[in-house]
Enzyme design. Structure first.
Site, PDB file in Angstrom:
ATOM      1  N   GLU A 187      -4.251   7.493  -3.484  1.00 40.70           N
ATOM      2  CA  GLU A 187      -4.097   6.191  -2.841  1.00 40.70           C
ATOM      3  C   GLU A 187      -3.896   5.107  -3.895  1.00 40.70           C
ATOM      4  OE1 GLU A 187      -6.460   4.421   0.825  1.00 40.70           O
ATOM      5  OE2 GLU A 187      -7.645   4.175  -0.993  1.00 40.70           O
ATOM      6  N   TYR A 211       0.867  -1.189   0.000  1.00 43.47           N
ATOM      7  CA  TYR A 211       0.000   0.000   0.000  1.00 43.47           C
ATOM      8  C   TYR A 211       0.899   1.233   0.000  1.00 43.47           C
ATOM      9  CZ  TYR A 211      -3.083   3.719   1.639  1.00 43.47           C
ATOM     10  OH  TYR A 211      -3.775   4.902   1.752  1.00 43.47           O
TER      11      TYR A 211
END
Length: 387
Positions: free
Chosen positions: A197, A109
């Site tokens: 993101e 991530y």
């Protein structure tokens, strides 16, 4: 302003961030044409909506062969996704993204956001990719790295070293990862993002890092600098009222109550919604007409509020400063006469030209209830809907 995944990936590519090959289809026929043109014998299809959790909601599918690609696209286009991010009304997918499958070795991530406490951008990274990052942060915060960076969009050498060690990247992968993070930070600042993101960021079997998914939100207040991105706004992803408010340059957020709110100033609007709840009802919306609204803008605000069938009363709460109370009263009277409003209108006004504003209401002979203070106005509004 939120962007679709395919729009975000186009922007990432412009900033040197590698993404899998992808195409967008609005019909099953178009999906098959894309597959034939690009020799896709298998593909990942993802609905394009402004919400996360698409995989859990059944909005991400793998398909093999043209027939299965066509069947999957037909199933996904027009699908209504409902989860905690979309709200109970859900969002309908009008497009699907087709992407070449990627041979994944590891998922990570990485993202960036504005940290209001630190008053600067913040890079966030984790070795736990493909998961709900909020859940990871809550249960295992030690698995998340946070690196503040400046408005120049640059990460310092010591930060990049810390990042690569934290993520377990070595050799060529460390160099690639450091460059990837630099590009991401630069992109975040240059497009005036509030959130960028990538989840998951994947390491492929041949050692590349690639943005498998992307979520990008642009600061609305900076869109005047990015006309090309402002044009990417998708009105279908919100309520019709929100689309109309955006067109009229009004700050509007749909909610699920019965009392419509028209207020000037965000803080005053929040206080108005709070006191409606305190009195036993729920607001139908947040609507800030701004400090310099004209009577035409006030009238448009009424049209937007009353287009919500759940609205049973309207509470107008204005503090006359830049926009004086007489202007507000003219707008309310104009809207009431033009639209033949049949729900109760409760008005609380204070400030510049308040007496003249009250005179406008009195001379209009309309059933407009005036209140002396906000608490009384909220009580009148709640009583008018039978609570």
């Amino acid at each position: 302003m939120d962007l679709h995944e395919y729009q975000a990936k186009n922007i990432l590519k412009e900033h040197g961030i590698e993404v899998p090959d992808f195409w967008v289809a609005t019909s099953a026929h178009e999906a098959v044409e894309i597959a034939e043109r690009h020799h896709l014998r298998e593909a990942v299809l993802k609905i394009q909506v402004h919400a996360g959790g698409r995989g859990k909601a059944g909005g991400v599918k793998f398909a093999k062969g043209l027939d299965e690609i066509a069947h999957t696209a037909k199933m996904l286009i027009g699908m209504k996704m409902v989860n905690r991010q979309t709200g109970p009304d859900g969002i309908v997918a009008e497009k699907v993204l087709l992407s070449r499958p990627v041979d994944i070795a590891k998922e990570y991530y990485i993202g960036a956001l504005v940290d209001r406490n630190l008053a600067c951008p913040l890079l966030i990274a984790s070795r736990e990719g493909g998961m709900d990052i909020e859940e990871v942060a809550q249960k295992t915060p030690e698995k998340i790295l946070k690196l503040p960076f400046g408005l120049d969009g640059k990460l310092r050498s010591f930060q990049l070293l810390r990042l690569t060690k934290f993520m377990g990247w070595e050799g060529h992968l460390a160099k690639h990862g450091a460059l990837f993070a630099q590009h991401l930070a630069k992109c975040f600042v240059e497009v005036d993002a509030s959130l960028l993101e990538i989840n998951p960021l994947v390491q492929t079997q041949d050692g590349k890092l690639m943005a498998l998914d992307a979520k990008l939100s642009i600061d609305d207040n900076a869109l005047f600098r990015h006309k090309e991105m402002a044009a990417l706004y998708d009105a279908a992803q919100g309520s019709p009222q929100e689309a109309a408010a955006r067109e009229a340059d009004l700050a509007y957020i749909a909610m699920h109550g019965q009392i419509g709110c028209m207020v000037n100033g965000a803080g005053l609007a929040m206080a108005t919604m709070d006191i409606i709840k305190l009195c036993g009802a729920s607001p139908a919306n947040f609507l800030d007409v701004g400090g310099s609204a004209t009577k035409e803008k006030v009238a448009q605000g009424f049209r937007i509020i009353l287009s919500d069938p759940n609205v049973k009363a309207v509470l107008v709460n204005i503090f006359g400063g830049i926009m004086n109370c007489a202007t507000l009263a003219e707008g309310v009277v104009h809207a009431a006469k033009e639209q033949k409003i049949h729900v109760p209108i409760i008005v609380r006004m204070e400030g510049t030209n308040v007496e003249e504003g009250k005179r406008h209401f009195k001379e209009s002979h309309l059933k407009i209830i005036t209140a002396e203070d906000l608490k009384q106005a909220a009580e009148y509004a709640v009583a008018s809907i039978g609570r």
